[in-house]
Design a protein around this motif. Structure first.
Motif, PDB file in Angstrom:
ATOM      1  N   SER A  56       0.852  -1.187   0.000  1.00 55.85           N
ATOM      2  CA  SER A  56       0.000   0.000   0.000  1.00 55.85           C
ATOM      3  C   SER A  56       0.894   1.245   0.000  1.00 55.85           C
ATOM      4  O   SER A  56       2.103   1.158   0.194  1.00 55.85           O
ATOM      5  N   ASP A  57       0.291   2.373  -0.203  1.00 54.67           N
ATOM      6  CA  ASP A  57       0.991   3.664  -0.139  1.00 54.67           C
ATOM      7  C   ASP A  57       2.230   3.718  -1.037  1.00 54.67           C
ATOM      8  O   ASP A  57       3.281   4.237  -0.644  1.00 54.67           O
ATOM      9  N   ILE A  58       2.081   3.224  -2.244  1.00 52.17           N
ATOM     10  CA  ILE A  58       3.211   3.189  -3.189  1.00 52.17           C
ATOM     11  C   ILE A  58       3.767   4.581  -3.447  1.00 52.17           C
ATOM     12  O   ILE A  58       4.988   4.786  -3.444  1.00 52.17           O
ATOM     13  N   GLU A  59       2.901   5.541  -3.670  1.00 54.47           N
ATOM     14  CA  GLU A  59       3.365   6.903  -4.007  1.00 54.47           C
ATOM     15  C   GLU A  59       4.222   7.500  -2.897  1.00 54.47           C
ATOM     16  O   GLU A  59       5.264   8.089  -3.166  1.00 54.47           O
ATOM     17  N   GLU A  60       3.799   7.326  -1.644  1.00 54.44           N
ATOM     18  CA  GLU A  60       4.567   7.872  -0.518  1.00 54.44           C
ATOM     19  C   GLU A  60       5.920   7.170  -0.398  1.00 54.44           C
ATOM     20  O   GLU A  60       6.952   7.800  -0.158  1.00 54.44           O
ATOM     21  N   ARG A  61       5.903   5.859  -0.540  1.00 49.24           N
ATOM     22  CA  ARG A  61       7.155   5.093  -0.453  1.00 49.24           C
ATOM     23  C   ARG A  61       8.093   5.491  -1.595  1.00 49.24           C
ATOM     24  O   ARG A  61       9.291   5.667  -1.396  1.00 49.24           O
ATOM     25  N   ALA A  62       7.513   5.603  -2.799  1.00 49.81           N
ATOM     26  CA  ALA A  62       8.313   5.973  -3.973  1.00 49.81           C
ATOM     27  C   ALA A  62       8.907   7.365  -3.801  1.00 49.81           C
ATOM     28  O   ALA A  62      10.068   7.604  -4.156  1.00 49.81           O
ATOM     29  N   GLU A  63       8.127   8.280  -3.246  1.00 46.46           N
ATOM     30  CA  GLU A  63       8.619   9.639  -3.016  1.00 46.46           C
ATOM     31  C   GLU A  63       9.836   9.638  -2.091  1.00 46.46           C
ATOM     32  O   GLU A  63      10.815  10.346  -2.333  1.00 46.46           O
ATOM     33  N   ALA A  64       9.797   8.801  -1.068  1.00 42.34           N
ATOM     34  CA  ALA A  64      10.935   8.705  -0.146  1.00 42.34           C
ATOM     35  C   ALA A  64      12.160   8.132  -0.866  1.00 42.34           C
ATOM     36  O   ALA A  64      13.291   8.596  -0.645  1.00 42.34           O
ATOM     37  N   LEU A  65      11.948   7.154  -1.745  1.00 44.48           N
ATOM     38  CA  LEU A  65      13.069   6.556  -2.490  1.00 44.48           C
ATOM     39  C   LEU A  65      13.672   7.558  -3.470  1.00 44.48           C
ATOM     40  O   LEU A  65      14.894   7.611  -3.637  1.00 44.48           O
ATOM     41  N   VAL A  66      12.822   8.360  -4.110  1.00 38.70           N
ATOM     42  CA  VAL A  66      13.308   9.393  -5.032  1.00 38.70           C
ATOM     43  C   VAL A  66      14.081  10.452  -4.254  1.00 38.70           C
ATOM     44  O   VAL A  66      15.184  10.861  -4.660  1.00 38.70           O
ATOM     45  N   LYS A  67      13.530  10.885  -3.138  1.00 42.75           N
ATOM     46  CA  LYS A  67      14.161  11.920  -2.311  1.00 42.75           C
ATOM     47  C   LYS A  67      15.550  11.483  -1.836  1.00 42.75           C
ATOM     48  O   LYS A  67      16.482  12.287  -1.768  1.00 42.75           O
ATOM     49  N   SER A  68      15.701  10.185  -1.560  1.00 36.51           N
ATOM     50  CA  SER A  68      16.988   9.662  -1.079  1.00 36.51           C
ATOM     51  C   SER A  68      17.988   9.414  -2.204  1.00 36.51           C
ATOM     52  O   SER A  68      19.165   9.205  -1.957  1.00 36.51           O
ATOM     53  N   GLY A  69      17.498   9.388  -3.443  1.00 35.50           N
ATOM     54  CA  GLY A  69      18.379   9.124  -4.579  1.00 35.50           C
ATOM     55  C   GLY A  69      18.444   7.652  -4.970  1.00 35.50           C
ATOM     56  O   GLY A  69      19.174   7.284  -5.898  1.00 35.50           O
ATOM     57  N   LEU A  70      17.678   6.788  -4.282  1.00 30.41           N
ATOM     58  CA  LEU A  70      17.675   5.359  -4.630  1.00 30.41           C
ATOM     59  C   LEU A  70      16.881   5.099  -5.909  1.00 30.41           C
ATOM     60  O   LEU A  70      17.178   4.159  -6.652  1.00 30.41           O
ATOM     61  N   TRP A  71      15.875   5.910  -6.170  1.00 31.46           N
ATOM     62  CA  TRP A  71      15.092   5.853  -7.399  1.00 31.46           C
ATOM     63  C   TRP A  71      15.172   7.203  -8.093  1.00 31.46           C
ATOM     64  O   TRP A  71      15.324   8.244  -7.458  1.00 31.46           O
ATOM     65  N   THR A  72      15.049   7.164  -9.419  1.00 33.40           N
ATOM     66  CA  THR A  72      14.997   8.379 -10.225  1.00 33.40           C
ATOM     67  C   THR A  72      13.669   8.366 -10.972  1.00 33.40           C
ATOM     68  O   THR A  72      13.334   7.344 -11.593  1.00 33.40           O
ATOM     69  N   PRO A  73      12.913   9.463 -10.929  1.00 37.45           N
ATOM     70  CA  PRO A  73      11.641   9.467 -11.660  1.00 37.45           C
ATOM     71  C   PRO A  73      11.892   9.462 -13.170  1.00 37.45           C
ATOM     72  O   PRO A  73      12.811  10.122 -13.667  1.00 37.45           O
ATOM     73  N   ILE A  74      11.098   8.676 -13.884  1.00 37.94           N
ATOM     74  CA  ILE A  74      11.123   8.642 -15.353  1.00 37.94           C
ATOM     75  C   ILE A  74       9.675   8.721 -15.825  1.00 37.94           C
ATOM     76  O   ILE A  74       8.748   8.599 -15.019  1.00 37.94           O
TER      77      ILE A  74
END
Length: 160
Positions: A56-74
């Motif tokens: 659940s809460d994919i968007e919030e989790r993804a936002e934290a990963l992007v903010k940390s630099g572990l994920w990059t938005p595409i």
């Protein structure tokens, strides 16, 4: 489906970025590694694909990963930032899989040819599949009654 493995450092959870994102995003990150490897996407995942992580809460989790630099938005999803640094490219994995399949197929064909050659070399049996004595006479199986009679005869004989 072929089985794949993801390289995951045994102390990944001590990384500052992982500590920053929290447990919820950490779980999404680990599952996304597995998903990207299974789908052979070179670390790119669409929003729809990430739903397969079952969280659940994919968007919030993804936002934290992007903010940390572990994920990059595409466009349409995210890229696991250092995917190709730690994993083989999908093209390479697929070419290795294809080479293994072709080698297995070739080996199977050669094995079949070998079995066929051995069948041709085997002498033909003239006894129609029956078990025979060295004299060539067929072995006749005795019934239980016959064995029972022989046992009784032995018990009553002078040798017993």
């Amino acid at each position: 489906m072929p089985m794949h493995y993801v390289k995951l450092d045994t102390i990944y959870y001590q990384d500052d970025r992982m500590l920053q994102v929290g447990e919820a995003a950490e779980l999404l990150y680990v599952r996304s590694l597995c998903l990207a490897k299974t789908l052979l996407t070179d670390g790119s995942l669409t929003k729809q694909q990430v739903q397969f992580c079952g969280l659940s809460d994919i968007e919030e989790r993804a936002e934290a990963l992007v903010k940390s630099g572990l994920w990059t938005p595409i466009s349409g999803g995210w890229q696991i930032t250092s995917w190709l640094k730690h994993n083989e490219a999908a093209k390479y994995v697929k070419s290795k899989q294809k080479a293994k399949q072709e080698a297995g197929k070739k080996g199977g064909i050669e094995s079949a040819k070998s079995r066929q050659a051995k069948k041709k070399e085997a002498p033909a049996s003239s006894n129609n599949g029956k078990v025979v004595e060295p004299t060539g006479e067929p072995i006749v199986e005795k019934s239980r009654v016959e064995y029972s009679r022989e046992e009784e005869d032995l018990k009553t004989s002078s040798f017993a």
